[in-house]
Design a protein around this motif. Sequence first.
Motif, PDB file in Angstrom:
ATOM      1  N   ILE A  41      42.088  53.596 -54.427  1.00 23.81           N
ATOM      2  CA  ILE A  41      41.046  53.355 -55.434  1.00 23.81           C
ATOM      3  C   ILE A  41      41.452  52.233 -56.384  1.00 23.81           C
ATOM      4  N   ALA A  42      42.751  52.133 -56.700  1.00 22.52           N
ATOM      5  CA  ALA A  42      43.220  51.155 -57.691  1.00 22.52           C
ATOM      6  C   ALA A  42      42.908  49.714 -57.293  1.00 22.52           C
ATOM      7  N   PRO A  43      43.328  49.233 -56.106  1.00 23.88           N
ATOM      8  CA  PRO A  43      42.965  47.853 -55.738  1.00 23.88           C
ATOM      9  C   PRO A  43      41.468  47.680 -55.504  1.00 23.88           C
ATOM     10  N   ALA A  44      40.793  48.754 -55.066  1.00 24.13           N
ATOM     11  CA  ALA A  44      39.344  48.650 -54.859  1.00 24.13           C
ATOM     12  C   ALA A  44      38.619  48.408 -56.175  1.00 24.13           C
ATOM     13  N   ILE A  45      39.103  48.991 -57.265  1.00 24.90           N
ATOM     14  CA  ILE A  45      38.512  48.758 -58.583  1.00 24.90           C
ATOM     15  C   ILE A  45      38.896  47.383 -59.119  1.00 24.90           C
ATOM     16  N   THR A  46      40.138  47.005 -58.922  1.00 22.14           N
ATOM     17  CA  THR A  46      40.638  45.744 -59.469  1.00 22.14           C
ATOM     18  C   THR A  46      39.882  44.543 -58.923  1.00 22.14           C
ATOM     19  N   VAL A  47      39.505  44.595 -57.658  1.00 24.61           N
ATOM     20  CA  VAL A  47      38.850  43.445 -57.027  1.00 24.61           C
ATOM     21  C   VAL A  47      37.508  43.131 -57.684  1.00 24.61           C
ATOM     22  N   SER A  48      36.932  44.088 -58.424  1.00 20.42           N
ATOM     23  CA  SER A  48      35.623  43.870 -59.035  1.00 20.42           C
ATOM     24  C   SER A  48      35.682  43.007 -60.283  1.00 20.42           C
ATOM     25  N   PHE A  49      36.877  42.873 -60.892  1.00 22.55           N
ATOM     26  CA  PHE A  49      36.945  42.115 -62.139  1.00 22.55           C
ATOM     27  C   PHE A  49      38.110  41.138 -62.206  1.00 22.55           C
TER      28      PHE A  49
END
Length: 383
Positions: A41-49
Amino acid sequence: MRQPWQSSHALLVLPIALIVVITVVDQLVPADVHLGPLLVIAPAITVSFAGAWLTGLIGLLTVGAQAYIGWHFGVLFTRNVLVQILALAVLSALTVFYCVMRERRQRQLAQVRMVAEAAQHVLLWPLPERIGPMSIACLYLAAEAEAQIGGDLYAATPTDNGVRVMIGDVRGKGLSAVGEAALLIGAFREAAHHHTTLPELAAALERSVARNLPSLGSDEDLGERFATVMLVEIPDDGHVTRVLSCGHPPPLLLSSGSAVTVPVHPAPPLGIHGPSPGDYTVDVFSFEPGDTLLLYTDGVIEARDAGGTFYPLADRVARWAGSSPEKLLHHIRRDLLDHVGGRLDDDAALIAFCRTPSALRGHRHGAGLHVGGLGHGTKSVPG
């Protein structure tokens, strides 16, 4: 430029907190419950911003957290944990690759926007804040998303006869409309200094359009491509102003809290059949110090709201008659976009001229707007 960078760093707290929480909770839950896979979940969220470097850093932290969990339970080199670590590494690499491609596309889009803006400045030179005895403001709203230019056009230039202004609307489609607009503006900027009267200027523009229009597109749509144009001549001295319409909407004269439509006798649009100077009518009206003259394209008055109602330009601008040209167009822009729900279906252009009170104060003839047409007599329209 620092704000997006600071925002990305502030948002990094969320994926880092997730990594810490998942790692800690995984050690507290029963041994048969495995929360390590949730680290994705962590890299998946980071890629958005965030960009590629920050996303890669978070991906590296997730892989390290998964390895730490395996080491903590003494199963680091088991097949299950190694597969989980490999899967996190691959997914993190994919998110970094996505970031790289996204940043490349953003750079390309930024370059395209810069080219579009440069093309707009070449095509539509920014008008000065003042020309002669007048203050000026202009507004251009393109209908296409992310577009800077379209089929509407305007230009103004000082001449020996005063300030000459042109506003128009090219009826072509796609990129050909931009080419036709550039053709017409270039012809006006040169011809405005070589022709004494507005009919001669209009005839020169007609000849230029007729001569060059076939080279801008196929013969099939040639009959559908033409341009409506309004020519205005505002002498530096006196209060008489002349207009000539080639199928273009008439201007509005704002004075003393009212907005009056200037009556015009329109000739056919440019590119239809090529009339001679004698076929044009020049309409004359009084433009006093403190008055504001508003020119616009039909993209303004044909803008519809959700119920299909046209934008009532004359009624709306009357309430802002005492505003400066810049404030007037600011009010119109906000009100127009509110009317259509934020998106126009057609390009729209407006120019506002205000004859400053310091200009020569001519005597008003009567209480209304005085207009006349060559060969049509003179008439007074109540203001």
